[in-house]
Motif scaffolding. Structure first.
Motif, PDB file in Angstrom:
ATOM      1  N   ALA A 157       0.855  -1.187   0.000  1.00  0.00           N
ATOM      2  CA  ALA A 157       0.000   0.000   0.000  1.00  0.00           C
ATOM      3  C   ALA A 157       0.890   1.236   0.000  1.00  0.00           C
ATOM      4  O   ALA A 157       1.959   1.245   0.614  1.00  0.00           O
ATOM      5  CB  ALA A 157      -0.893  -0.008   1.233  1.00  0.00           C
ATOM      6  N   PRO A 158       0.489   2.312  -0.691  1.00  0.00           N
ATOM      7  CA  PRO A 158       1.325   3.517  -0.722  1.00  0.00           C
ATOM      8  C   PRO A 158       1.406   4.166   0.662  1.00  0.00           C
ATOM      9  O   PRO A 158       0.476   4.073   1.465  1.00  0.00           O
ATOM     10  CB  PRO A 158       0.609   4.419  -1.729  1.00  0.00           C
ATOM     11  CG  PRO A 158      -0.797   3.933  -1.761  1.00  0.00           C
ATOM     12  CD  PRO A 158      -0.747   2.473  -1.467  1.00  0.00           C
ATOM     13  N   ARG A 159       2.531   4.840   0.907  1.00  0.00           N
ATOM     14  CA  ARG A 159       2.715   5.504   2.200  1.00  0.00           C
ATOM     15  C   ARG A 159       1.880   6.780   2.307  1.00  0.00           C
ATOM     16  O   ARG A 159       1.607   7.259   3.392  1.00  0.00           O
ATOM     17  CB  ARG A 159       4.195   5.827   2.421  1.00  0.00           C
ATOM     18  CG  ARG A 159       5.050   4.585   2.663  1.00  0.00           C
ATOM     19  CD  ARG A 159       6.444   4.964   3.153  1.00  0.00           C
ATOM     20  NE  ARG A 159       7.200   5.688   2.136  1.00  0.00           N
ATOM     21  CZ  ARG A 159       7.923   5.073   1.206  1.00  0.00           C
ATOM     22  NH1 ARG A 159       7.971   3.749   1.151  1.00  0.00           N
ATOM     23  NH2 ARG A 159       8.597   5.776   0.311  1.00  0.00           N
ATOM     24  N   ARG A 160       1.522   7.344   1.168  1.00  0.00           N
ATOM     25  CA  ARG A 160       0.697   8.559   1.189  1.00  0.00           C
ATOM     26  C   ARG A 160      -0.295   8.492   0.032  1.00  0.00           C
ATOM     27  O   ARG A 160      -0.081   7.761  -0.944  1.00  0.00           O
ATOM     28  CB  ARG A 160       1.563   9.810   1.071  1.00  0.00           C
ATOM     29  CG  ARG A 160       2.342   9.897  -0.225  1.00  0.00           C
ATOM     30  CD  ARG A 160       3.266  11.116  -0.250  1.00  0.00           C
ATOM     31  NE  ARG A 160       3.938  11.248  -1.534  1.00  0.00           N
ATOM     32  CZ  ARG A 160       5.033  10.572  -1.878  1.00  0.00           C
ATOM     33  NH1 ARG A 160       5.577   9.703  -1.040  1.00  0.00           N
ATOM     34  NH2 ARG A 160       5.592  10.754  -3.065  1.00  0.00           N
ATOM     35  N   VAL A 161      -1.358   9.238   0.158  1.00  0.00           N
ATOM     36  CA  VAL A 161      -2.371   9.255  -0.905  1.00  0.00           C
ATOM     37  C   VAL A 161      -1.797   9.981  -2.120  1.00  0.00           C
ATOM     38  O   VAL A 161      -1.337  11.117  -2.017  1.00  0.00           O
ATOM     39  CB  VAL A 161      -3.658   9.962  -0.424  1.00  0.00           C
ATOM     40  CG1 VAL A 161      -4.684  10.009  -1.548  1.00  0.00           C
ATOM     41  CG2 VAL A 161      -4.228   9.244   0.785  1.00  0.00           C
ATOM     42  N   ALA A 162      -1.789   9.311  -3.248  1.00  0.00           N
ATOM     43  CA  ALA A 162      -1.220   9.881  -4.470  1.00  0.00           C
ATOM     44  C   ALA A 162      -1.798   9.117  -5.661  1.00  0.00           C
ATOM     45  O   ALA A 162      -2.285   7.997  -5.514  1.00  0.00           O
ATOM     46  CB  ALA A 162       0.304   9.760  -4.468  1.00  0.00           C
ATOM     47  N   PRO A 163      -1.754   9.718  -6.853  1.00  0.00           N
ATOM     48  CA  PRO A 163      -2.141   8.944  -8.043  1.00  0.00           C
ATOM     49  C   PRO A 163      -1.284   7.687  -8.156  1.00  0.00           C
ATOM     50  O   PRO A 163      -0.111   7.699  -7.758  1.00  0.00           O
ATOM     51  CB  PRO A 163      -1.860   9.919  -9.200  1.00  0.00           C
ATOM     52  CG  PRO A 163      -1.939  11.280  -8.588  1.00  0.00           C
ATOM     53  CD  PRO A 163      -1.402  11.116  -7.191  1.00  0.00           C
ATOM     54  N   PRO A 164      -1.839   6.576  -8.660  1.00  0.00           N
ATOM     55  CA  PRO A 164      -1.064   5.329  -8.753  1.00  0.00           C
ATOM     56  C   PRO A 164       0.201   5.521  -9.586  1.00  0.00           C
ATOM     57  O   PRO A 164       0.241   6.318 -10.524  1.00  0.00           O
ATOM     58  CB  PRO A 164      -2.023   4.354  -9.444  1.00  0.00           C
ATOM     59  CG  PRO A 164      -3.375   4.920  -9.226  1.00  0.00           C
ATOM     60  CD  PRO A 164      -3.211   6.410  -9.168  1.00  0.00           C
ATOM     61  N   GLY A 165       1.247   4.767  -9.219  1.00  0.00           N
ATOM     62  CA  GLY A 165       2.491   4.811  -9.970  1.00  0.00           C
ATOM     63  C   GLY A 165       2.428   3.950 -11.225  1.00  0.00           C
ATOM     64  O   GLY A 165       1.356   3.470 -11.626  1.00  0.00           O
ATOM     65  N   ASP A 166       3.603   3.743 -11.828  1.00  0.00           N
ATOM     66  CA  ASP A 166       3.700   2.944 -13.055  1.00  0.00           C
ATOM     67  C   ASP A 166       3.158   1.534 -12.840  1.00  0.00           C
ATOM     68  O   ASP A 166       3.296   0.957 -11.761  1.00  0.00           O
ATOM     69  CB  ASP A 166       5.165   2.813 -13.481  1.00  0.00           C
ATOM     70  CG  ASP A 166       5.780   4.127 -13.901  1.00  0.00           C
ATOM     71  OD1 ASP A 166       6.053   4.298 -15.090  1.00  0.00           O
ATOM     72  OD2 ASP A 166       5.996   4.986 -13.010  1.00  0.00           O
TER      73      ASP A 166
END
Length: 661
Positions: free
Chosen positions: A457-466
């Motif tokens: 899970a991402p550490r912060r809310v952000a648009p998904p990566g590659d």
């Protein structure tokens, strides 16, 4: 830092140019097939030579994944420094830009002071690469698939390597992600040589065959009286009406097409170089002077691209540089006869060859005389005198012995994707190391998936990566715990593999529990649109943009997402005739985004659809620029023609093909 050996030096430098900002990548996965103009359908392939037809039909690019689109660039230019590497001896000064695809920016013949290339005085990205951002000028290394490489504006790894003659050469290398293949380009300027040698190697470390594409693309000044010569009496003409036909060289349809301005419209001329004939191509001015490129035999194809003399071609050339700059043509060299073909590379095998670039001085009376055989014969004789074919073969053999040399001092760092693939695949690639030290934040979740079987899970809310889409990554995603982000990435990988139904199921499963819904809704909207369900696509785009607008934090990655999703949502809503929702999306756009050229164009479309034709015309009359206008795109003309019967203003005329009768 200054390196010197036997009259050849290699040094770091800074190149200062007026430069437009490259901007952020588009964070939305490229689910739609690339809008490439160089395509032929099956009917158009009938009647072509069998090997050519087979290679045109071999593994054309289905998708740009895992590469992201670069469409965040603008057209306001400010002075900027670019890291450069300069290779120099008594005859040539070569300026290379490792941070921009390893492009050779300049090739100066020192005794005469002549620039042998078309050297663009600005850095202005435009929408010509497969993934968007590209710039004109110099020599670029096109690999991956038909079109300008996705690495056009990307950094390559670069380092010093011992040269075959005991000096130093510059090695450029990277992992090409469309085809999952590593490649290297070695730039070697021997002591007292009037020619720059370029050793190229493309390797297939996989257990499956791979389609390979390579064209070395050289921009040359399109001076009045300049002629392009190659050892051919026929060529394959490809125009923007998308047909490939064999034509005579040099005369065709009452014009000598070896003089680039004598074509009205932009066109490609792929020369039919006979088997066993030394491959070369030259662009020589009215005095018979200019640049020649030659190679060992594997690089068999030769091509001229001309913008032509029409209004659209002139407008495109202005668009790529600044007013008052001279035009250019392109002379190219490739693995196949045409750029519509891909060549099969067997598992564990490699393609390698040597190219040479340098000045040529031939008898102008012969070069520009009426006898084509005498003209190309004069150029060929001048090349044989300046650089005999045997010397190229000897240099190739010497370079091959150096191709595996371990790079020394690093000059530049490329991406971390090669390090991820080498680490996970256990590949051994002597000469082109991809060390773990080059891994970056973008690779981190995929490294964790490989090590633990869980996509983090991402550490912060952000648009998904590659999203990585190769079969081994898809397999890992399929066995990972099925949280919403994993389902999102899995769906993208399944989509790339052509499994649309499974992709939709993965996205729908992820949507049920997703705290961030807009990435999944957008993927489903694209699937709906491509399935012909414009209404459901419009519904999902509306919901996706609403969700993003509420979630957006406003920093650069979020603004890039708002811009990309806003453009797609507006276009889908206008296509579905959903004007109220389209106006609602427009009203929720940040004011700064509304001023971007692509949104000004959408504003004109929206106003016209609402019946405000005068207001839509005023958008055009007030003036705007669409920085990411696509090569061959005719949107400006199409929308203008719905607003008025007046001729298209010259500022908007980018037409690249003859008008339909």
């Amino acid at each position: 830092m200054f390196h010197s050996f036997m009259a050849t030096t290699v040094r770091r430098a800074l190149l200062t140019l007026p430069a437009a900002p490259l901007g952020p990548e588009n964070p939305l996965p490229a689910l739609r097939a690339p809008a490439e103009v160089h395509v032929l359908d099956e009917r158009a392939r009938r009647g072509l030579p069998r090997d050519m037809a087979r290679q045109i039909g071999y593994e054309p690019l289905r998708s740009l994944l895992p590469v992201r689109i670069r469409d965040g660039y603008r057209r306001d230019r400010r002075k900027r420094d670019f890291e450069a590497v300069v290779i120099e001896n008594a005859h040539l000064r070569v300026t290379v830009l490792p941070g921009l695809g390893g492009r050779i920016h300049s090739l100066v013949h020192l005794p005469s002071g002549r620039e042998l290339l078309y050297r663009n005085p600005v850095f202005q990205p435009a929408n010509f690469a497969l993934n968007g951002a590209w710039f004109s000028g110099g020599v670029e290394w096109n690999t991956g698939a038909t079109g300008h490489t996705t690495l056009s504006c990307a950094p390559l790894h670069a380092a010093l390597v011992p040269a075959p003659d005991g000096g130093e050469m510059v090695r450029l290398w990277e992992w090409e992600r469309l085809r999952d293949l590593p490649f290297q380009v070695d730039l070697w300027l021997p002591q007292d040589s009037e020619f720059l040698y370029v050793g190229v190697r493309v390797r297939n470390p996989h257990e499956r065959p791979a389609p390979v594409y390579w064209w070395s693309n050289t921009a040359v000044p399109d001076d009045p009286g300049s002629r392009v010569l190659a050892p051919a009496d026929e060529a394959w003409h490809f125009g923007y009406e998308r047909s490939l036909r064999r034509i005579p060289v040099p005369e065709w349809e009452d014009a000598d097409r070896t003089y680039p301005p004598r074509s009205t419209h932009p066109a490609d001329y792929f020369y039919e170089v006979p088997d066993g004939v030394r491959p070369w191509i030259a662009a020589l001015d009215a005095e018979g002077r200019g640049l020649v490129q030659t190679s060992t035999g594997l690089l068999r194809g030769r091509k001229l691209f001309t913008w032509g003399s029409g209004d659209g071609g002139r407008r495109w050339q202005e668009w790529l540089t600044e007013p008052g700059t001279g035009g250019y043509a392109e002379i190219q060299a490739g693995l196949a006869r045409t750029q519509l073909e891909h060549v099969r590379l067997e598992p564990g095998a490699e393609f390698d060859w040597l190219e040479a670039y340098g000045p040529l001085d031939a008898d102008p009376a012969a070069v520009h005389g009426p006898d084509w055989a005498a003209a190309r014969g004069a150029a060929a004789a001048a090349l044989d005198a300046a650089l005999p074919a045997e010397r190229v073969e000897e240099a190739y053999a010497a370079w091959r012995r150096s191709a595996d040399e371990t790079p020394g001092e690093r000059l530049a760092t490329g991406s971390g994707w090669g390090a991820l693939e080498v680490l996970c695949g256990g590949f051994k690639l002597p000469g082109t190391p991809f060390p773990e030290s080059t891994l970056e934040e973008a690779q981190a979740p995929w490294l964790e998936l490989w090590r633990t079987g869980v996509f983090p899970a991402p550490r912060r809310v952000a648009p998904p990566g590659d999203t990585l889409v190769a079969p081994h990554w898809r397999d890992m995603l399929e066995t990972a715990p099925a949280d919403p982000l994993t389902e999102y990435h899995l769906g993208v990988a399944q989509w790339h593999a052509g499994d649309v139904a499974q992709a939709v199921r993965s996205w729908e499963r992820g949507l049920a529990l997703a705290p961030s819904r807009w990435p999944l809704l957008r993927c489903l909207a694209v699937a709906d649109a491509l399935a012909g369900d414009a209404e459901r696509a419009a519904d999902r785009y509306t919901e996706a943009f609403d969700d993003l607008a509420q979630e957006s934090r406003g920093a650069e990655p979020w603004l890039a997402a708002e811009s990309a999703l806003g453009r797609e949502a507006l276009a889908a809503l206008l296509a579905a005739g959903r004007l109220t929702e389209a106006r609602s999306v427009w009203d929720r756009l940040r004011p700064a985004l509304r001023e971007h050229g692509r949104f000004r164009l959408l504003a004109a479309r929206l106003l016209a659809a609402e019946g405000h034709l005068g207001a839509a015309r005023r958008v055009f009359e007030d003036g705007f620029e669409v920085p990411d206008l696509r090569e061959g795109e005719e949107t400006l003309e199409q929308i203008w023609s719905t607003l008025t019967d007046r001729p298209l203003p010259p500022a908007y005329d980018f037409r690249m093909r003859p008008k339909s009768p």
